[in-house]
Write a protein that holds these residues in place. Structure first.
Motif, PDB file in Angstrom:
ATOM      1  N   MET A  70      81.091  79.487 112.209  1.00 43.90           N
ATOM      2  CA  MET A  70      79.845  79.058 111.584  1.00 43.90           C
ATOM      3  C   MET A  70      78.907  78.510 112.637  1.00 43.90           C
ATOM      4  SD  MET A  70      80.893  77.111 108.143  1.00 43.90           S
ATOM      5  CE  MET A  70      81.202  78.008 106.673  1.00 43.90           C
ATOM      6  N   LYS A  71      77.653  78.893 112.572  1.00 43.63           N
ATOM      7  CA  LYS A  71      76.690  78.405 113.549  1.00 43.63           C
ATOM      8  C   LYS A  71      75.997  77.153 113.075  1.00 43.63           C
ATOM      9  CE  LYS A  71      75.913  82.869 115.712  1.00 43.63           C
ATOM     10  NZ  LYS A  71      74.939  83.898 116.096  1.00 43.63           N
ATOM     11  N   LYS A  72      76.068  76.865 111.801  1.00 43.34           N
ATOM     12  CA  LYS A  72      75.472  75.646 111.285  1.00 43.34           C
ATOM     13  C   LYS A  72      76.192  75.226 110.019  1.00 43.34           C
ATOM     14  CE  LYS A  72      71.747  78.440 109.331  1.00 43.34           C
ATOM     15  NZ  LYS A  72      70.298  78.639 109.284  1.00 43.34           N
ATOM     16  N   ILE A  73      75.972  73.985 109.619  1.00 40.63           N
ATOM     17  CA  ILE A  73      76.653  73.447 108.458  1.00 40.63           C
ATOM     18  C   ILE A  73      76.178  74.166 107.209  1.00 40.63           C
ATOM     19  CG2 ILE A  73      76.994  71.344 107.105  1.00 40.63           C
ATOM     20  CD1 ILE A  73      76.499  69.802 109.673  1.00 40.63           C
ATOM     21  N   ILE A  74      77.086  74.372 106.249  1.00 38.98           N
ATOM     22  CA  ILE A  74      76.712  74.976 104.978  1.00 38.98           C
ATOM     23  C   ILE A  74      75.576  74.179 104.361  1.00 38.98           C
ATOM     24  CG2 ILE A  74      77.513  75.538 102.661  1.00 38.98           C
ATOM     25  CD1 ILE A  74      78.824  77.209 104.757  1.00 38.98           C
ATOM     26  N   PRO A  75      74.474  74.816 104.027  1.00 35.15           N
ATOM     27  CA  PRO A  75      73.338  74.086 103.463  1.00 35.15           C
ATOM     28  C   PRO A  75      73.700  73.396 102.158  1.00 35.15           C
ATOM     29  CG  PRO A  75      72.717  76.325 104.066  1.00 35.15           C
ATOM     30  CD  PRO A  75      74.210  76.249 104.173  1.00 35.15           C
ATOM     31  N   PHE A  76      72.970  72.329 101.862  1.00 33.57           N
ATOM     32  CA  PHE A  76      73.206  71.587 100.618  1.00 33.57           C
ATOM     33  C   PHE A  76      73.061  72.484  99.410  1.00 33.57           C
ATOM     34  CE2 PHE A  76      73.483  68.012  97.902  1.00 33.57           C
ATOM     35  CZ  PHE A  76      72.616  68.250  96.858  1.00 33.57           C
ATOM     36  N   LEU A  77      72.157  73.463  99.499  1.00 31.19           N
ATOM     37  CA  LEU A  77      71.966  74.364  98.367  1.00 31.19           C
ATOM     38  C   LEU A  77      73.264  75.049  97.987  1.00 31.19           C
ATOM     39  CD1 LEU A  77      70.221  75.933  96.358  1.00 31.19           C
ATOM     40  CD2 LEU A  77      69.710  77.554  98.187  1.00 31.19           C
ATOM     41  N   VAL A  78      74.051  75.434  98.980  1.00 37.11           N
ATOM     42  CA  VAL A  78      75.315  76.095  98.705  1.00 37.11           C
ATOM     43  C   VAL A  78      76.232  75.181  97.917  1.00 37.11           C
ATOM     44  CG1 VAL A  78      77.366  77.099  99.746  1.00 37.11           C
ATOM     45  CG2 VAL A  78      75.132  77.529 100.754  1.00 37.11           C
ATOM     46  N   LEU A  79      76.370  73.941  98.385  1.00 38.96           N
ATOM     47  CA  LEU A  79      77.243  72.992  97.715  1.00 38.96           C
ATOM     48  C   LEU A  79      76.727  72.676  96.319  1.00 38.96           C
ATOM     49  CD1 LEU A  79      77.823  70.477 100.642  1.00 38.96           C
ATOM     50  CD2 LEU A  79      79.200  72.445 100.029  1.00 38.96           C
ATOM     51  N   GLY A  80      75.436  72.413  96.236  1.00 39.32           N
ATOM     52  CA  GLY A  80      74.851  72.045  94.952  1.00 39.32           C
ATOM     53  C   GLY A  80      74.982  73.146  93.936  1.00 39.32           C
ATOM     54  N   SER A  81      74.721  74.365  94.353  1.00 33.66           N
ATOM     55  CA  SER A  81      74.793  75.484  93.423  1.00 33.66           C
ATOM     56  C   SER A  81      76.194  75.659  92.879  1.00 33.66           C
ATOM     57  CB  SER A  81      74.349  76.774  94.135  1.00 33.66           C
ATOM     58  OG  SER A  81      73.031  76.665  94.590  1.00 33.66           O
ATOM     59  N   MET A  82      77.176  75.486  93.754  1.00 32.93           N
ATOM     60  CA  MET A  82      78.550  75.647  93.318  1.00 32.93           C
ATOM     61  C   MET A  82      78.940  74.582  92.313  1.00 32.93           C
ATOM     62  SD  MET A  82      82.064  75.431  95.502  1.00 32.93           S
ATOM     63  CE  MET A  82      81.923  73.643  95.610  1.00 32.93           C
ATOM     64  N   VAL A  83      78.473  73.350  92.546  1.00 29.22           N
ATOM     65  CA  VAL A  83      78.934  72.217  91.761  1.00 29.22           C
ATOM     66  C   VAL A  83      78.180  72.065  90.450  1.00 29.22           C
ATOM     67  CG1 VAL A  83      79.215  69.704  91.798  1.00 29.22           C
ATOM     68  CG2 VAL A  83      79.774  71.047  93.800  1.00 29.22           C
TER      69      VAL A  83
ATOM     70  N   LYS B 171      78.607  62.620 110.417  1.00 26.36           N
ATOM     71  CA  LYS B 171      79.818  62.753 111.232  1.00 26.36           C
ATOM     72  C   LYS B 171      80.836  63.630 110.514  1.00 26.36           C
ATOM     73  CE  LYS B 171      83.881  60.027 112.524  1.00 26.36           C
ATOM     74  NZ  LYS B 171      84.481  58.679 112.534  1.00 26.36           N
ATOM     75  N   TYR B 172      81.031  63.363 109.222  1.00 30.17           N
ATOM     76  CA  TYR B 172      82.025  64.121 108.464  1.00 30.17           C
ATOM     77  C   TYR B 172      81.514  65.500 108.087  1.00 30.17           C
ATOM     78  CZ  TYR B 172      84.748  59.870 108.341  1.00 30.17           C
ATOM     79  OH  TYR B 172      85.488  58.781 108.718  1.00 30.17           O
ATOM     80  N   ALA B 173      80.209  65.648 108.011  1.00 29.49           N
ATOM     81  CA  ALA B 173      79.653  66.984 107.759  1.00 29.49           C
ATOM     82  C   ALA B 173      79.985  67.918 108.915  1.00 29.49           C
ATOM     83  CB  ALA B 173      78.138  66.891 107.561  1.00 29.49           C
ATOM     84  N   TYR B 174      79.899  67.413 110.146  1.00 28.96           N
ATOM     85  CA  TYR B 174      80.266  68.234 111.308  1.00 28.96           C
ATOM     86  C   TYR B 174      81.764  68.495 111.340  1.00 28.96           C
ATOM     87  CZ  TYR B 174      75.605  68.118 113.349  1.00 28.96           C
ATOM     88  OH  TYR B 174      74.268  68.300 113.575  1.00 28.96           O
ATOM     89  N   LYS B 175      82.549  67.530 110.903  1.00 22.35           N
ATOM     90  CA  LYS B 175      83.989  67.738 110.832  1.00 22.35           C
ATOM     91  C   LYS B 175      84.310  68.831 109.817  1.00 22.35           C
ATOM     92  CE  LYS B 175      88.394  65.321 110.275  1.00 22.35           C
ATOM     93  NZ  LYS B 175      89.077  64.030 109.999  1.00 22.35           N
ATOM     94  N   PHE B 176      83.576  68.844 108.716  1.00 28.22           N
ATOM     95  CA  PHE B 176      83.732  69.896 107.713  1.00 28.22           C
ATOM     96  C   PHE B 176      83.520  71.273 108.341  1.00 28.22           C
ATOM     97  CE2 PHE B 176      81.500  72.786 104.800  1.00 28.22           C
ATOM     98  CZ  PHE B 176      82.440  72.932 103.801  1.00 28.22           C
ATOM     99  N   ARG B 177      82.481  71.374 109.138  1.00 28.19           N
ATOM    100  CA  ARG B 177      82.199  72.643 109.818  1.00 28.19           C
ATOM    101  C   ARG B 177      83.388  73.082 110.662  1.00 28.19           C
ATOM    102  NH1 ARG B 177      78.294  71.993 114.682  1.00 28.19           N
ATOM    103  NH2 ARG B 177      80.203  70.913 115.321  1.00 28.19           N
ATOM    104  N   ASP B 178      83.977  72.142 111.403  1.00 24.04           N
ATOM    105  CA  ASP B 178      85.099  72.471 112.282  1.00 24.04           C
ATOM    106  C   ASP B 178      86.336  72.884 111.482  1.00 24.04           C
ATOM    107  OD1 ASP B 178      83.490  71.839 114.425  1.00 24.04           O
ATOM    108  OD2 ASP B 178      84.256  69.788 114.614  1.00 24.04           O
ATOM    109  N   ILE B 179      86.588  72.170 110.366  1.00 26.57           N
ATOM    110  CA  ILE B 179      87.730  72.517 109.522  1.00 26.57           C
ATOM    111  C   ILE B 179      87.587  73.935 108.971  1.00 26.57           C
ATOM    112  CG2 ILE B 179      88.856  72.028 107.298  1.00 26.57           C
ATOM    113  CD1 ILE B 179      88.287  69.059 107.829  1.00 26.57           C
ATOM    114  N   ILE B 180      86.408  74.245 108.465  1.00 25.34           N
ATOM    115  CA  ILE B 180      86.175  75.565 107.883  1.00 25.34           C
ATOM    116  C   ILE B 180      86.293  76.655 108.940  1.00 25.34           C
ATOM    117  CG2 ILE B 180      84.468  77.040 106.757  1.00 25.34           C
ATOM    118  CD1 ILE B 180      85.862  74.900 104.984  1.00 25.34           C
ATOM    119  N   GLN B 181      85.771  76.388 110.143  1.00 27.14           N
ATOM    120  CA  GLN B 181      85.867  77.381 111.213  1.00 27.14           C
ATOM    121  C   GLN B 181      87.327  77.673 111.554  1.00 27.14           C
ATOM    122  OE1 GLN B 181      83.204  79.032 112.699  1.00 27.14           O
ATOM    123  NE2 GLN B 181      84.870  80.295 113.481  1.00 27.14           N
ATOM    124  N   THR B 182      88.136  76.627 111.608  1.00 24.89           N
ATOM    125  CA  THR B 182      89.556  76.801 111.902  1.00 24.89           C
ATOM    126  C   THR B 182      90.242  77.628 110.826  1.00 24.89           C
ATOM    127  OG1 THR B 182      89.650  74.701 113.106  1.00 24.89           O
ATOM    128  CG2 THR B 182      91.729  75.588 112.303  1.00 24.89           C
TER     129      THR B 182
END
Length: 224
Positions: A1-14, A77-88
């Motif tokens: 991932m080159k950038k964090i999942i946008p809020f729209l993605v999370l919001g739309s899902m939820v 801080k945790y948003a960037y950690k989320f990115r790393d977890i998903i990439q892994t």
């Protein structure tokens, strides 16, 4: 991932998930929001979140929409950690696809007379075409069919009965390199490893992460 999942993605899902009750999808607006949520829900399915992670994700979006104060400090801080977890996880999920893709590409070179380039692209020219060949900066008009290595077709301009036009340097790397190998009227078969296509992320739901792609491309015309 080159950038964090946008809020729209999370919001739309939820939007359709934060209520424990089953939502009744009745009006056109209901169906619209449900469709958006379903698209992004399928995208998140690939991340293989466990139940606890899903609940935490839903709680975070719900609190962000309804409360001023988060339950954790330094959310970025945790948003960037989320990115790393998903990439892994994407890399782990795509490992099997990549392995099968390597075997397929090697068989294509060995058994079908394909050629492998330094970048890892494999190709076989069906018809070389005539005249000058396009450059990466040219705009090409093509007909094409794309399949996974198991033969599943995910896209075809032939079925739509409409060729597509695009700048050759604005598509996946395997296309940019491969289409430059034929002239006008030419046709080529491309076997494109994931690193020259959609990588570990893929292009869900049609193209899984790590997938090697097979294209037959016919160059109808091109212009500078």
């Amino acid at each position: 991932m080159k950038k964090i999942i946008p809020f729209l993605v999370l919001g739309s899902m939820v939007l359709v998930s934060c209520n424990k009750k089953e939502a009744k999808i009745e009006s056109d607006d209901d169906k619209t929001f449900y469709s958006v949520g379903h698209v992004y829900g399928k995208r998140f399915k690939e991340f293989k979140l466990n139940e606890r992670e899903v609940e935490a994700l839903i709680a975070g979006v719900r609190d962000g929409m309804t409360k001023d104060q988060a339950q954790v400090d330094d959310t970025m801080k945790y948003a960037y950690k989320f990115r790393d977890i998903i990439q892994t996880r994407l890399q782990a999920n795509s490992a099997g696809e990549k392995e099968n893709g390597v075997k397929f590409l090697e068989a294509f070179v060995k058994n079908e007379g394909g050629t492998k380039t330094a970048s890892g692209l494999a190709y076989k020219i069906i018809n070389p075409g005539s005249g000058e060949k396009p450059k990466a900066t040219d705009t090409v008009e093509v007909h094409y069919k794309g399949t996974l290595i198991n033969g599943t077709e995910f896209d075809s301009s032939y079925k739509k009965n409409k060729p597509i036009e695009f700048p050759l340097d604005k598509v996946i790397k395997g296309w940019t390199e491969g289409v430059q190998l034929i002239g006008k009227g030419g046709k080529i078969k491309l076997v494109i490893p994931s690193e020259l296509a959609y990588g570990d992320q893929g292009a869900p739901p049609s193209i899984p992460g790590g997938a090697t792609l097979v294209f037959e491309v016919e160059l109808l015309s091109f212009k500078k």
